[in-house]
Write a protein that holds these residues in place. Structure first.
Motif, PDB file in Angstrom:
ATOM      1  N   UNK A 137       0.851  -1.183   0.000  1.00  0.00           N
ATOM      2  CA  UNK A 137       0.000   0.000   0.000  1.00  0.00           C
ATOM      3  C   UNK A 137       0.887   1.233   0.000  1.00  0.00           C
ATOM      4  N   UNK A 138       0.460   2.269  -0.689  1.00  0.00           N
ATOM      5  CA  UNK A 138       1.189   3.526  -0.674  1.00  0.00           C
ATOM      6  C   UNK A 138       0.264   4.679  -0.358  1.00  0.00           C
ATOM      7  N   UNK A 139       0.808   5.673   0.317  1.00  0.00           N
ATOM      8  CA  UNK A 139       0.027   6.884   0.586  1.00  0.00           C
ATOM      9  C   UNK A 139       0.945   8.088   0.677  1.00  0.00           C
ATOM     10  N   UNK A 140       0.517   9.174   0.090  1.00  0.00           N
ATOM     11  CA  UNK A 140       0.991  10.520   0.380  1.00  0.00           C
ATOM     12  C   UNK A 140      -0.094  11.451  -0.121  1.00  0.00           C
ATOM     13  N   UNK A 141      -0.018  12.707   0.259  1.00  0.00           N
ATOM     14  CA  UNK A 141      -1.070  13.649  -0.127  1.00  0.00           C
ATOM     15  C   UNK A 141      -1.148  13.836  -1.639  1.00  0.00           C
TER      16      UNK A 141
END
Length: 319
Positions: free
Chosen positions: A172-176
């Motif tokens: 999973x990846x996340x950034x704004x």
């Protein structure tokens, strides 16, 4: 008159071995400092220097330090980003700031070293081996089929993600600013929110820069969302994680462990709680400390100084 150049924080005393300095031998007076220096001692060390070479962010350069060094004309930082430099103060004082190239991926490689050390209890088993202690005391954790959550899918985060997929992990990846397309390009799925990533991940690895938006990004509320078996890996910058909340989460068993390479204060003081926690595997900010990276850094330093002396500076940084 030959200018003085001070190389700061050469902890391993290798700066002069990692590049060919011969072209500068008669153009500058080189002086190397191999230990951390702060306060008045730092000002005294640099008082006669027109050129200062920084090793990443080991010694910050705030406005107060610039003001105390009126002779300073060139500041060279290894790498092309350094959040510890007050660029406005440098410009006001007429100091040229230059950066260098670097070797790609070194911090991503260390990230996986910390993950393996935690999941297979390598430090404890290695200590037992060398001490003649008990044989085979732990049962390691598998990576296959578990979920790796990556906060920040830039250059380093993408490298970590590709290795995760090679181990058959769910990534999973996340950034704004992360797009679905970027996530898919490295075999990852984009989490809708940071909280979603934290809830679903068995291992959380941080790869965002430190700035106003990421300082304290992971605090007590975020640790409360994580799985009890979760591991946190931080090879980015210490203050992205609230240190007190991290210590509390580790002591209470809110999370299973942490792999750390960065800290709020570096070098980390000896009487520090993180040093005494058995579920922490830690390294002293080694992410960028490799032979290839140092060669790239100091080769760039030599070129920066030579080009500045020739009134033709390169890789000038303004922010």
């Amino acid at each position: 008159m030959t200018p003085t150049c001070v190389i700061l924080d050469d902890y391993q005393n290798v700066a002069l071995e990692m590049a060919d300095w011969s072209s500068l031998r008669e153009r500058v007076n080189l002086r190397v400092s191999t230990a951390p220096v702060v306060g008045e001692a730092l000002i005294a060390l640099l008082s006669d220097a027109e050129i200062v070479v920084m090793m990443r962010e080991r010694t910050p350069f705030p406005a107060e330090l610039f003001a105390a060094l009126p002779k300073l004309k060139l500041l060279v930082t290894t790498g092309m980003r350094n959040a510890s430099i007050d660029f406005a103060a440098a410009a006001k004082q007429g100091v040229t700031v230059c950066g260098t190239s670097s070797a790609p991926g070194t911090t991503a490689e260390l990230t996986w070293g910390l993950i393996h050390a935690l999941t297979r209890t390598i430090p404890a088993e290695n200590a037992n081996f060398h001490a003649g202690g008990p044989w085979q005391t732990s049962v390691g954790r598998d990576l296959r089929g578990t979920t790796l959550g990556i906060i920040g899918l830039g250059n380093l985060g993408q490298r970590v993600a590709r290795v995760g997929t090679a181990f058959d992990m769910n990534v999973l990846g996340w950034s704004r600013s992360l797009s679905e397309e970027t996530a898919k390009s490295v075999g990852a799925e984009r989490a809708a929110t940071l909280h979603e990533l934290l809830r679903q991940s068995d291992i959380v690895s941080i790869h965002v820069p430190l700035n106003a938006g990421t300082r304290g990004l992971i605090g007590a509320a975020e640790f409360g969302l994580m799985r009890p078996q979760a591991l946190l890996i931080n090879t980015s910058r210490g203050p992205i994680v609230d240190e007190a909340a991290l210590i509390d989460a580790l002591k209470s068993g809110r999370i299973a462990g942490a792999g750390l390479d960065v800290y709020d204060t570096e070098p980390l003081p000896v009487p520090h709680p993180l040093r005494g926690l058995p579920n922490v595997v830690a390294t002293p900010h080694l992410g960028y400390v490799t032979q290839a990276n140092y060669r790239a850094y100091f080769t760039g330093v030599v070129e920066d100084i030579a080009r500045w002396l020739d009134n033709n500076p390169v890789r000038v940084l303004t922010a």
